[in-house]
Design a protein around this motif. Sequence first.
Motif, short mmCIF file in Angstrom:
data_model
loop_
_atom_site.label_atom_id
_atom_site.label_comp_id
_atom_site.label_asym_id
_atom_site.label_seq_id
_atom_site.Cartn_x
_atom_site.Cartn_y
_atom_site.Cartn_z
N TYR A 354 55.24 10.58 45.77
CA TYR A 354 54.56 11.68 46.19
C TYR A 354 53.15 11.46 45.60
CZ TYR A 354 53.48 16.79 45.84
OH TYR A 354 53.15 17.88 46.59
N LEU A 355 51.92 9.90 45.52
CA LEU A 355 51.40 9.68 45.48
C LEU A 355 50.92 9.18 46.86
CD1 LEU A 355 50.07 8.43 41.85
CD2 LEU A 355 48.82 10.40 43.44
N LYS A 356 52.04 8.25 47.11
CA LYS A 356 52.36 8.00 48.19
C LYS A 356 52.17 8.27 50.05
CE LYS A 356 54.33 3.91 50.61
NZ LYS A 356 55.97 3.30 50.97
N ALA A 357 52.67 9.82 49.68
CA ALA A 357 52.85 10.81 51.05
C ALA A 357 51.45 10.46 50.55
CB ALA A 357 53.70 11.45 50.40
N SER A 358 50.43 11.31 49.20
CA SER A 358 49.41 12.29 49.53
C SER A 358 48.48 10.97 50.59
CB SER A 358 48.92 11.88 48.38
OG SER A 358 50.46 12.69 47.30
N HIS A 359 48.25 9.91 49.70
CA HIS A 359 47.81 8.52 51.08
C HIS A 359 47.79 7.85 51.74
CE1 HIS A 359 45.81 4.40 51.33
NE2 HIS A 359 46.35 4.30 51.88
N LEU A 360 49.11 8.31 52.60
CA LEU A 360 49.99 8.87 53.79
C LEU A 360 48.76 10.01 55.17
CD1 LEU A 360 53.49 7.45 53.99
CD2 LEU A 360 51.17 5.60 54.52
N MET A 361 48.91 10.47 54.11
CA MET A 361 48.24 11.89 54.51
C MET A 361 46.62 12.11 54.19
SD MET A 361 50.39 14.34 55.86
CE MET A 361 50.23 16.17 56.04
N GLY A 362 45.92 11.31 53.72
CA GLY A 362 44.59 11.46 54.45
C GLY A 362 44.00 11.71 52.66
N GLY A 363 44.69 12.57 52.06
CA GLY A 363 44.58 13.23 50.36
C GLY A 363 43.65 12.29 49.70
N PHE A 364 43.59 10.96 49.75
CA PHE A 364 42.80 10.31 48.66
C PHE A 364 41.29 9.68 49.91
CE2 PHE A 364 46.87 9.44 46.35
CZ PHE A 364 46.23 9.49 45.05
#
Length: 442
Positions: A354-364
């Motif tokens: 989930y965190l990896k997906a959030s990173h890829l989506m520009g969330g961080f």
Amino acid sequence: KAFRSFREVNVRENAMLRHVLPQLQHFINTNSTGTFHLPTPEIIYSHQCGNDLHDALILHNLVAKGSPFKDVGLKGENLQACLKCLAQLHGTGLAYKHYVGGQTQLLKEFPEMEEPALIKDVLGHRDPRKCVRRNYLPFLKYLEISDPGLLHYTTFLSNIEKRLFHTFVVLNTSGVENLLTICHGDAKPGNFMSRTAETDDKDTECGGMESVLFDWQAGFLGSVSNDLMKLLPPFLEVPTESKGLLKFALEFYCNQLLDVLSSFGKSPKCVNLPENTQDLVKLIKRCVILDFLNVVVINPIFQIPNPRELRNWYRRRMRHEERLKQGKRSKPPVLPLQEHVFTKQNFLKYVNRYLKASHLMGGFEELDVINLDIIRETAFCDKKMMRSPAADEHENDIYEDEEIELSDDEGLDSIECQVEELSLYSRISKWILETFNCNKCK
């Protein structure tokens, strides 16, 4: 138990395919100037009476021999077809929500849908805020020690701890609730199938491809970011196509979403969305932030079976790390059992994905922008104007049970002294034995 679990998802899928989606398609046919159809497979037969042995749902076989539908490959035209598919679903849901009078009325229309739990509702009360404040850093440290691969994410999240509730205020006043709509819930590429469009007017944007979504068991009322976080990461991880792909994909999706709304005669302003594509992309990224904070951090913190044990471990762990920085010898405290911290098995694997997906989506990236803005505003503006009760209330409260826990440090000090004394005794004993052996040899 297995029957009950199967029945729950089967009832939800039946409700989506027999009630929710047909109602939305009827809304399209009677209110839209477009000619699109929702991306659902044909229902051959459906029987739902609550009997585990007799309930049945039979759909058009998309994988039968000779079927024009194929599995979705991780190629650009397939991604566009899938994004258009989601935009049609989400856009229709937004238009219908506006048509019936808002989220409350939508839930009355579709009682099968569960009302989403919003962070702003949960953290609007003192006790939940207290729970998050006390357990946030201990929980992140536990994730980090349990899975060192999460270090990059947990370090970043730990650094925003002082501004966490200010961040929630910014996110919750961004208009993220305006992107709540009908979602598939598991829109991974494996749940799409594509075919060449049957119409003469081929959709050149999607390479003449159109997609269908199946497996509607997780359908729900939620943020569009939930579906996008399932779909996009596998495409973004393809090395040859990843460069600039996120920007293109989100802008393409937003343009398709606005086109769907326009077909219902709805402007972005009608449904309280930004009219500018870049601002809409930014809003989606903020939805991603709320999604992963809620799923990976906030909700799991509320569900910790033994939070006091976790906090005590964290205090000892930080003391251990501080002693190491000082060059002193120290032994790390025993890590609490996972079942004392997590309520679900394989939670760490889920967090990693989930965190990896959030990173890829520009969330961080967007979260970093928000925190830099907060730091600048706090540093250069009138701090009295910056203090918001919703962000600062109870931040520095000390609770009676915390004072009791803090007194445990005395026990730690005595234990460490005993360890040091024992170590000194061991060295003296070793020196005496060595001296005795040397004299004996002589």
